[in-house]
Scaffold this active site. Structure first.
Site, PDB file in Angstrom:
ATOM      1  N   ASN A 265      -0.106 -23.324  31.137  1.00 47.81           N
ATOM      2  CA  ASN A 265      -1.399 -22.847  30.631  1.00 47.81           C
ATOM      3  C   ASN A 265      -2.134 -23.920  29.819  1.00 47.81           C
ATOM      4  OD1 ASN A 265      -0.945 -20.514  31.969  1.00 47.81           O
ATOM      5  ND2 ASN A 265      -1.198 -19.155  30.204  1.00 47.81           N
ATOM      6  N   GLU A 266      -1.376 -24.858  29.238  1.00 50.24           N
ATOM      7  CA  GLU A 266      -2.057 -25.953  28.516  1.00 50.24           C
ATOM      8  C   GLU A 266      -2.823 -26.824  29.521  1.00 50.24           C
ATOM      9  OE1 GLU A 266       1.203 -25.173  27.862  1.00 50.24           O
ATOM     10  OE2 GLU A 266       0.709 -24.178  25.976  1.00 50.24           O
TER      11      GLU A 266
ATOM     12  N   GLU B 173      -2.989 -20.833  45.731  1.00 52.66           N
ATOM     13  CA  GLU B 173      -2.127 -19.858  45.064  1.00 52.66           C
ATOM     14  C   GLU B 173      -2.756 -19.392  43.755  1.00 52.66           C
ATOM     15  OE1 GLU B 173       1.933 -20.235  45.225  1.00 52.66           O
ATOM     16  OE2 GLU B 173       2.326 -18.774  43.658  1.00 52.66           O
TER      17      GLU B 173
ATOM     18  N   TYR C  61       8.629 -29.666  44.452  1.00 54.35           N
ATOM     19  CA  TYR C  61       7.632 -30.507  43.786  1.00 54.35           C
ATOM     20  C   TYR C  61       8.238 -31.136  42.520  1.00 54.35           C
ATOM     21  CZ  TYR C  61       3.952 -28.179  46.611  1.00 54.35           C
ATOM     22  OH  TYR C  61       3.180 -27.691  47.623  1.00 54.35           O
ATOM     23  N   SER C  62       8.653 -30.272  41.564  1.00 51.52           N
ATOM     24  CA  SER C  62       9.058 -30.777  40.237  1.00 51.52           C
ATOM     25  C   SER C  62      10.314 -31.633  40.308  1.00 51.52           C
ATOM     26  CB  SER C  62       9.335 -29.608  39.284  1.00 51.52           C
ATOM     27  OG  SER C  62       8.240 -28.747  39.247  1.00 51.52           O
TER      28      SER C  62
HETATM   29  C1  LIG Z   1      10.576 -19.777  36.574  1.00 52.91           C
HETATM   30  C2  LIG Z   1      10.120 -21.079  37.094  1.00 52.91           C
HETATM   31  C3  LIG Z   1      10.141 -21.310  38.456  1.00 52.91           C
HETATM   32  C4  LIG Z   1       9.759 -22.562  38.965  1.00 52.91           C
HETATM   33  N1  LIG Z   1       9.825 -22.782  40.314  1.00 52.91           N
HETATM   34  C5  LIG Z   1       9.548 -24.003  40.805  1.00 52.91           C
HETATM   35  C6  LIG Z   1       9.698 -24.288  42.196  1.00 52.91           C
HETATM   36  O1  LIG Z   1      10.079 -23.432  42.972  1.00 52.91           O
HETATM   37  N2  LIG Z   1       9.412 -25.529  42.628  1.00 52.91           N
HETATM   38  C7  LIG Z   1       8.973 -26.514  41.793  1.00 52.91           C
HETATM   39  O2  LIG Z   1       8.715 -27.606  42.267  1.00 52.91           O
HETATM   40  N3  LIG Z   1       8.843 -26.291  40.463  1.00 52.91           N
HETATM   41  C8  LIG Z   1       9.117 -25.062  39.945  1.00 52.91           C
HETATM   42  N4  LIG Z   1       8.984 -24.813  38.591  1.00 52.91           N
HETATM   43  C9  LIG Z   1       8.633 -25.909  37.706  1.00 52.91           C
HETATM   44  C10 LIG Z   1       7.233 -25.856  37.150  1.00 52.91           C
HETATM   45  O3  LIG Z   1       6.312 -26.212  38.118  1.00 52.91           O
HETATM   46  C11 LIG Z   1       7.204 -26.769  35.929  1.00 52.91           C
HETATM   47  O4  LIG Z   1       8.026 -26.172  34.954  1.00 52.91           O
HETATM   48  C12 LIG Z   1       5.819 -26.975  35.353  1.00 52.91           C
HETATM   49  O5  LIG Z   1       5.037 -27.747  36.208  1.00 52.91           O
HETATM   50  C13 LIG Z   1       5.864 -27.639  33.966  1.00 52.91           C
HETATM   51  O6  LIG Z   1       6.639 -28.777  33.970  1.00 52.91           O
HETATM   52  P1  LIG Z   1       7.809 -28.985  32.867  1.00 52.91           P
HETATM   53  O7  LIG Z   1       8.631 -27.773  32.856  1.00 52.91           O
HETATM   54  O8  LIG Z   1       8.447 -30.278  33.141  1.00 52.91           O
HETATM   55  O9  LIG Z   1       7.067 -29.045  31.493  1.00 52.91           O
HETATM   56  P2  LIG Z   1       6.402 -30.366  30.848  1.00 52.91           P
HETATM   57  O10 LIG Z   1       5.406 -30.924  31.781  1.00 52.91           O
HETATM   58  O11 LIG Z   1       7.450 -31.270  30.343  1.00 52.91           O
HETATM   59  O12 LIG Z   1       5.642 -29.713  29.641  1.00 52.91           O
HETATM   60  C14 LIG Z   1       6.249 -29.363  28.394  1.00 52.91           C
HETATM   61  C15 LIG Z   1       5.159 -28.879  27.467  1.00 52.91           C
HETATM   62  O13 LIG Z   1       4.201 -29.916  27.270  1.00 52.91           O
HETATM   63  C16 LIG Z   1       2.909 -29.478  27.652  1.00 52.91           C
HETATM   64  N5  LIG Z   1       2.165 -30.557  28.276  1.00 52.91           N
HETATM   65  C17 LIG Z   1       2.562 -31.429  29.218  1.00 52.91           C
HETATM   66  N6  LIG Z   1       1.572 -32.240  29.562  1.00 52.91           N
HETATM   67  C18 LIG Z   1       0.491 -31.870  28.833  1.00 52.91           C
HETATM   68  C19 LIG Z   1      -0.857 -32.318  28.760  1.00 52.91           C
HETATM   69  N7  LIG Z   1      -1.327 -33.312  29.512  1.00 52.91           N
HETATM   70  N8  LIG Z   1      -1.664 -31.681  27.911  1.00 52.91           N
HETATM   71  C20 LIG Z   1      -1.218 -30.657  27.157  1.00 52.91           C
HETATM   72  N9  LIG Z   1       0.024 -30.193  27.180  1.00 52.91           N
HETATM   73  C21 LIG Z   1       0.873 -30.790  28.020  1.00 52.91           C
HETATM   74  C22 LIG Z   1       3.151 -28.360  28.660  1.00 52.91           C
HETATM   75  O14 LIG Z   1       2.049 -27.481  28.755  1.00 52.91           O
HETATM   76  C23 LIG Z   1       4.374 -27.690  28.072  1.00 52.91           C
HETATM   77  O15 LIG Z   1       3.982 -26.818  27.066  1.00 52.91           O
HETATM   78  C24 LIG Z   1       9.339 -23.577  38.079  1.00 52.91           C
HETATM   79  C25 LIG Z   1       9.295 -23.321  36.704  1.00 52.91           C
HETATM   80  C26 LIG Z   1       9.678 -22.099  36.212  1.00 52.91           C
HETATM   81  C27 LIG Z   1       9.646 -21.866  34.721  1.00 52.91           C
END
Ligand SMILES: Cc1cc2nc3c(=O)[nH]c(=O)nc-3n(C[C@H](O)[C@H](O)[C@H](O)COP(=O)(O)OP(=O)(O)OC[C@H]3O[C@@H](n4cnc5c(N)ncnc54)[C@H](O)[C@@H]3O)c2cc1C
Length: 741
Positions: free
Chosen positions: A725-726, A593, A479-480
């Site tokens: 969580n946000e 999930e 996904y990401s």
């Molecule tokens: C251990 C681990 C395993 C993972 N495994 C997978 C996987 O198997 N497949 C996959 O596809 N992805 C995976 N992920 C990715 C995960 O889904 C993303 O990390 C998550 O969706 C957050 O995206 P980001 O890390 O880009 O953070 P960002 O979206 O860049 O966020 C950064 C900060 O900004 C805040 N933020 C962003 N938007 C908003 C908003 N609208 N309002 C308030 N706050 C906001 C967030 O809460 C966070 O604190 C994994 C992540 C981790 C840590």
């Protein structure tokens, strides 16, 4: 015992009665007048409230707490708690019925109960009795000016009933507390007292019940102020928009909702165990009060933040609720005492487990069946051998997954037409609890299976579901992307139609289960459509030509990777659901999930908590058992209270599923709470054990094989992944509270 439906009717009836006789705009003035207090008590007695607790068949502690919550909401200090204590003490057979009981039930008598010297609050006062005459003073006696009888539990195994409430032998002095009236100190100088024998166990139980009643009333007050604040922020405009659109306000109110739900569910759980005569009610009661103490005051403060200055005016409703919460929640030694009771249980000399939840007849039976099966298929020796391999960071063991598959449990709740067993979510919870307790690797693909059943076509269902059921395959998620995390709809990986095939190009990131058999891939199939409308979902084999990876080590000693797609070709049969409708599949599968993620984290935490308590029990510092250290005890007691609230929040999602609905924001609540509790658990272990808890696996002296610090490093995952969580808090505020987007 009353049903949920009967309690809802009771709540509605009491609420409308209080709205008529104790309206919010007059509540303060009414409470100041003795005649109005006795008046409302008679009205409540006519509705049967004064007799609640006498006969479990016509209403028990759960019903009493409903009335207390409504009294808190209406800021009405009618003596429900006092009557309830007397009724329950008598029906418990621990106390002989006092002569004035019929008058109490008809509302003619107005009781004021005190625990005197038995009260853990040393300022509560004490009395002595000699030749039937009572002397001494009790403090913080509510509604004493209206009382016809004082009922004082006495350490000598009796309950002293003073019927001469308005005689010269009783002097009342009003006590202003939290800037409010209503409490008194009552000084006795030779008033006649009838002594009714009461067992020590009964008196101690009544003290626990009194605490629950205060917490329920405080909840009613805090919840009412919260409801007013939510309505206010939808209406109040600043900077040209409702203040409820500001994320700072939304997240604060989301936190408040989590706390309020946690308190109400915890109180209900304790009361329901009491009504069913299950011993654990005392542990649940201590946990509920400790949790109320730690959270309701914060809710109260934060609802005031949302009101701004308007809530600061004394004639606004909010201040009376603020005062009520703060007065009720420090009763009987407050949270410190309740936490100590929990510490006594979990850090006593003997190791104890957290009480198991009643999952109904089928759930309880299945729990035993799973435990029995695991004792043969995943005994400690097999677990230890598995933990010594490199596979542990993947949390998968192919052989074990197939063994699980042979039981049919990987399709426990699936419909029969897909080969499932059609069992209830409570049985699924039992399976989850037991496999977590035994620390098995994961097996099956619950998210994708659920989505196949909804979005797959019959050929796909026939092709993919049986192998999931047999435990033969592992699925992961693509996904990401580097620039699409929380804002997943902005993803750029493309799938372009080419004849019967789709050709995929792009990049995915942070893929944890990259080593699995299949991945679910979200790709853009229409670049011109609105972001959510141009996405499709595909199933892709991880070994497809054109896929390359670079591996990244995670901070918890695991691994995820970046995946690159260079003209990866899949057939049209790989499309899941309809073209450009992938967002539905994607959010649907994540929703499934999330329903269980809180439960999963909580079951893991229960095990870790028990292990930590056992470890603390084994330690001595300077010749003194660590378990006796007051700060350690307070930390463990507080944590146990949070754990129970978390288990309740998670169970709530399962209950919603069992009723045939899907938890959305309720599941988000469980996820937010559980993930942050896991972080806090790791931090608490460091606080308690110091540097020793930082030792990693392989270091000599690492406690619990280095699991404490590793779990802390791992805990962040639950807060970030599956929607941070946000993002969850915004969803809770918008969907759960209806705040503007
Ligand atoms: C251990 C681990 C395993 C993972 N495994 C997978 C996987 O198997 N497949 C996959 O596809 N992805 C995976 N992920 C990715 C995960 O889904 C993303 O990390 C998550 O969706 C957050 O995206 P980001 O890390 O880009 O953070 P960002 O979206 O860049 O966020 C950064 C900060 O900004 C805040 N933020 C962003 N938007 C908003 C908003 N609208 N309002 C308030 N706050 C906001 C967030 O809460 C966070 O604190 C994994 C992540 C981790 C840590």
């Amino acid at each position: 015992m009353s049903s949920d439906h009967e309690r809802t009717m009771l709540r509605d009836a009491i609420r409308s009665l209080l709205q008529r006789h104790w309206p919010a705009d007059k509540a303060k003035a009414l409470a100041a007048r003795s005649a109005d207090l006795t008046g409302i008590w008679r009205i409540l007695a006519e509705q049967g409230c004064a007799a609640l607790g006498t006969d479990p068949a016509s209403g028990g502690l759960q019903d009493i707490l409903v009335v207390m919550e409504e009294l808190g909401r209406a800021a009405c200090p009618a003596p429900m708690l006092d009557a309830a204590i007397i009724n329950l003490a008598c029906s418990d057979a621990g106390m002989q019925a006092p002569p004035f009981l019929p008058d109490l039930h008809s509302g003619k008598a107005y009781a004021c109960v005190s625990f005197g010297a038995m009260d853990p609050d040393s300022a509560a006062g004490s009395v002595t009795v000699s030749s039937g005459k009572i002397s001494g003073k009790i403090n913080f006696a509510e509604g004493a000016r209206s009382a016809t009888h004082f009922v004082i539990f006495h350490p000598a195994g009796s309950c002293l009933i003073v019927a001469e409430a308005s005689s010269d032998h009783v002097t009342l002095t009003p006590t202003r507390a939290m800037g409010a009236d209503g409490l008194f100190s009552a000084e006795f100088s030779g008033a006649t007292a009838v002594s009714v024998p009461v067992s020590a166990a009964c008196a101690s139980d009544m003290l626990s019940i009194s605490r629950l009643c205060y917490a329920a009333r405080a909840w009613g007050a805090a919840n009412r102020a919260f409801e007013l604040a939510v309505a206010y922020v939808k209406d109040r405009k600043q900077f040209g928009q409702p203040v409820g659109r500001f994320q700072a306000v939304q997240h604060k109110l989301a936190n408040n909702l989590i706390a309020l739900m946690g308190v109400q569910l915890s109180l209900g759980n304790a009361a329901s165990h009491y009504d069913r005569g299950i011993d654990h009610w005392r542990t649940f009661a201590a946990a509920a009060f400790a949790y109320s103490n730690m959270t309701l005051r914060q809710v109260s403060l934060e609802t005031h933040h949302s009101f701004g200055a308007i809530g600061y005016a004394e004639d606004h409703e909010a201040p009376r609720h603020f005062k009520r919460v703060h007065l009720d929640i420090v009763r009987h030694g407050g949270g410190r005492q309740a936490r100590e009771e929990l510490a006594e249980r979990y850090l006593g000399e003997e190791s104890v487990e957290l009480p198991q939840y009643d999952l109904g007849e089928a759930g309880n039976r299945f729990r035993g069946e799973v435990r029995e099966w695991l004792s043969k298929h995943w005994p400690p020796e097999r677990r230890a051998a598995y933990e010594a391999t490199d596979e542990t960071h993947r949390d998968h063991d192919a052989k074990f997954a197939r063994e699980m598959g042979s039981t049919g449990w990987l399709g426990l709740t699936w419909p029969k037409k897909f080969g499932g067993l059609e069992r209830s979510p409570y049985e699924l919870l039992a399976l989850l609890e037991e496999t977590t307790r035994a620390e098995t690797p994961r097996a099956g693909a619950p998210i994708q299976a659920a989505s196949w059943m909804i979005y797959g076509n019959p050929e796909q269902q026939q092709r993919y579901l049986p192998e999931i059921l047999r435990g033969e395959v592992v699925y992961g998620m693509w996904y990401s992307e580097p620039n699409s995390g929380s804002d997943l709809a902005s993803l750029r990986t493309k799938a372009v139609r080419d004849g019967d095939d789709w050709v995929i190009n792009g990049e995915k990131i942070w893929t944890t289960t990259y080593w699995g058999d299949y991945m679910w891939l979200a790709a853009r199939t229409d670049a011109t459509a609105k972001p959510h409308a141009g996405i499709s979902m595909f199933i892709v084999r991880t070994d497809s030509p054109g896929i390359t990876r670079t591996s990244i080590k995670t901070m918890y000693d695991g691994e995820f990777c970046n995946t690159f797609f260079d003209n990866v070709r899949v057939s049209s049969a790989a499309l899941i659901g309809e073209v450009n409708r992938g967002w539905e599949v994607l959010t649907g599968s994540l929703g499934t999930e999330r329903s269980f993620v809180g439960t999963l984290i909580l079951t893991k935490l229960v095990r870790q908590f028990e292990e930590l308590c056992d470890y603390i029990r084994s330690l001595e510092i300077n010749g003194r058992p660590l378990r006796l250290d007051p700060i350690v005890r307070d930390t463990i007691g507080g944590y146990a209270a949070y754990l129970e609230a978390g288990r309740q929040l998670a169970l709530n999602s399962v209950t919603i599923l069992a009723k045939g609905s899907e938890p959305t924001w309720e599941a988000a609540i469980a996820k937010v709470f559980a993930g942050e509790l896991m972080e806090r658990f790791g931090e608490s272990a460091l606080d308690i054990l110091g540097m020793c808890a930082t030792l990693s696996a392989g270091s000599t002296d690492a406690p619990l094989r280095g699991r404490l610090e590793q779990k802390l490093r791992h805990s962040l995952m639950w807060v970030i992944s599956l929607g941070t969580n946000e993002i969850q808090r915004s969803m809770i505020a918008q969907r759960g509270l209806g705040l503007p987007r």
